[in-house]
Design a protein around this motif. Structure first.
Motif, PDB file in Angstrom:
ATOM      1  N   VAL A  91       0.918  -1.299  -0.096  1.00 45.32           N
ATOM      2  CA  VAL A  91       0.084   0.140   0.152  1.00 45.32           C
ATOM      3  C   VAL A  91       0.965   1.388   0.055  1.00 45.32           C
ATOM      4  N   ASP A  92       2.153   1.173   0.678  1.00 43.56           N
ATOM      5  CA  ASP A  92       2.924   2.364   0.782  1.00 43.56           C
ATOM      6  C   ASP A  92       3.296   2.919  -0.789  1.00 43.56           C
ATOM      7  N   LEU A  93       3.351   2.025  -1.746  1.00 39.70           N
ATOM      8  CA  LEU A  93       3.721   2.376  -3.001  1.00 39.70           C
ATOM      9  C   LEU A  93       2.612   2.940  -3.745  1.00 39.70           C
ATOM     10  N   LEU A  94       1.194   2.959  -3.142  1.00 35.13           N
ATOM     11  CA  LEU A  94       0.196   3.416  -3.760  1.00 35.13           C
ATOM     12  C   LEU A  94      -0.205   4.989  -3.600  1.00 35.13           C
ATOM     13  N   PHE A  95       0.679   5.322  -2.442  1.00 35.16           N
ATOM     14  CA  PHE A  95       0.602   6.854  -2.041  1.00 35.16           C
ATOM     15  C   PHE A  95       1.043   7.461  -3.061  1.00 35.16           C
ATOM     16  N   ALA A  96       1.783   7.198  -3.790  1.00 28.22           N
ATOM     17  CA  ALA A  96       2.637   8.177  -5.219  1.00 28.22           C
ATOM     18  C   ALA A  96       1.790   8.309  -6.215  1.00 28.22           C
ATOM     19  N   GLN A  97       0.639   7.647  -6.202  1.00 24.59           N
ATOM     20  CA  GLN A  97      -0.436   7.962  -7.362  1.00 24.59           C
ATOM     21  C   GLN A  97      -1.237   8.766  -7.058  1.00 24.59           C
ATOM     22  N   LYS A  98      -1.953   9.237  -8.179  1.00 29.11           N
ATOM     23  CA  LYS A  98      -3.224  10.126  -8.152  1.00 29.11           C
ATOM     24  C   LYS A  98      -4.509   9.656  -8.276  1.00 29.11           C
ATOM     25  N   TYR A  99      -5.405  10.165  -7.775  1.00 28.92           N
ATOM     26  CA  TYR A  99      -6.720   9.551  -7.684  1.00 28.92           C
ATOM     27  C   TYR A  99      -7.779  10.604  -7.807  1.00 28.92           C
TER      28      TYR A  99
END
Length: 329
Positions: free
Chosen positions: A281-289
């Motif tokens: 999940v930590d890697l997902l914080f770098a994406q945009k939503y």
């Protein structure tokens, strides 16, 4: 005799209608061109125009009859069309998610396929066999499966039935106080087979021990499903996520004895679970939503919750394994 041609477009067929002169019965018959078809055809073509074209044409006629001769109506109509197009474009943009590479993915809300992902691998079954390679009556030896987010099906099994394990009748006859049951290796609530290849003779005590393991795994699978739903809500394609719980149940070769019915009763059984494909999940914080419910930072809260859920799954699997050694006594 007089022929009168009414207005008609060149190249269109002209039909005639016979009309009797009611003033003078002795006069020659008079024929008139029936232009109703042309008029109706023209009317139909006008009706088939698109709403935008009708608005523009209407505004043309209005502007042509205006006193000042200005084209303000045309401008207003064009502005309305542009506003509609911009609104549609905004709605489409709100339904997409741009990742770090700049590409877009369509958000799929609450897809049914998550509940339909019962197994990521398996199930597979191996049963005990004799030297000739035929089933020897002991039932299942090894059952494996990787449970997906839709693995919990809550099917009730009949642990008293001897249909899946015929030797259970003889075992119960000799040991009535042990309350032997037809125990599933891969639990029925995970869709485990009721055939002999997935059944073994378990005492009531052993069956209760296995229930502790299975219930922890069940809760873990339900949390896994929440993770899938949360990631999907952020527009992440979870169809190839591969996140689940691997389950392996092994019945020991050792038995209560060499003669019947003891040779059909295992001394113990081992149940083991493992987390498979847990998302980082930590890697997902770098994406945009996309903005959710008017809150641009809503996705951060969602990811924090999902990170906790992933940790909860690992904890539940550890609890299940702590109860995974089953003594069949």
């Amino acid at each position: 005799m007089i022929f009168r041609r009414g207005p008609a477009n060149e190249g269109n067929s002209v039909t005639t209608k016979r009309k009797r002169n009611v003033v003078d019965d002795d006069s020659d018959d008079e024929f008139q061109v029936d232009s109703s078809e042309d008029e109706s055809s023209s009317s139909d073509s006008e009706d088939e125009r698109s709403p935008k074209r009708r608005r523009l044409n209407d505004s043309d006629s209005e502007s042509g009859s205006s006193d000042d001769g200005s084209g303000s109506s045309d401008d207003e109509s064009l502005e309305d069309d542009m506003e509609e197009d911009e609104k549609l474009a905004a709605e489409e943009a709100a339904a997409t998610l741009a990742d770090t590479s700049g590409r877009s993915r369509l958000v799929i809300p609450n897809p049914l396929f998550i509940s339909q992902m019962q197994y990521l691998a398996g199930p597979s079954y191996i049963q005990f066999k004799d030297n000739a390679g035929l089933p020897n009556g002991r039932g299942g030896r090894l059952s494996t499966a990787t449970l997906g987010p839709g693995a919990v099906v809550n099917i009730n099994s009949n642990a008293q039935s001897t249909a899946s394990l015929p030797v259970l009748g003889a075992i119960r006859l000799k040991y009535p106080d042990r309350a032997f049951k037809a125990g599933h290796l891969l639990n029925a609530m995970f869709g485990g087979s009721a055939d002999q290849k997935n059944i073994t003779a378990l005492t009531s005590n052993a069956n209760g021990q296995q229930n502790t393991f299975d219930n922890r795994v069940k809760t873990a699978v339900e949390v896994v499903k929440k993770v899938y739903e949360g990631l999907n809500g952020l527009g992440i394609d979870v169809r190839a996520l591969g996140y689940g719980i691997g389950v392996t149940v092994t019945v020991s070769d050792a038995t209560w004895g060499l003669a019947a019915p003891e040779k059909w009763i295992a001394t113990d059984m081992t149940c083991h679970a493992a987390v498979v494909g847990a998302p980082n999940v930590d890697l997902l914080f770098a994406q945009k939503y996309p903005t959710s419910q008017g809150r641009p930072d809503r996705w951060q809260t969602v990811l924090k919750d999902l990170k906790k859920l992933v940790a909860d799954v690992a904890g539940l699997v550890a609890q299940a394994n702590a109860a995974g050694t089953i003594n069949n006594n």
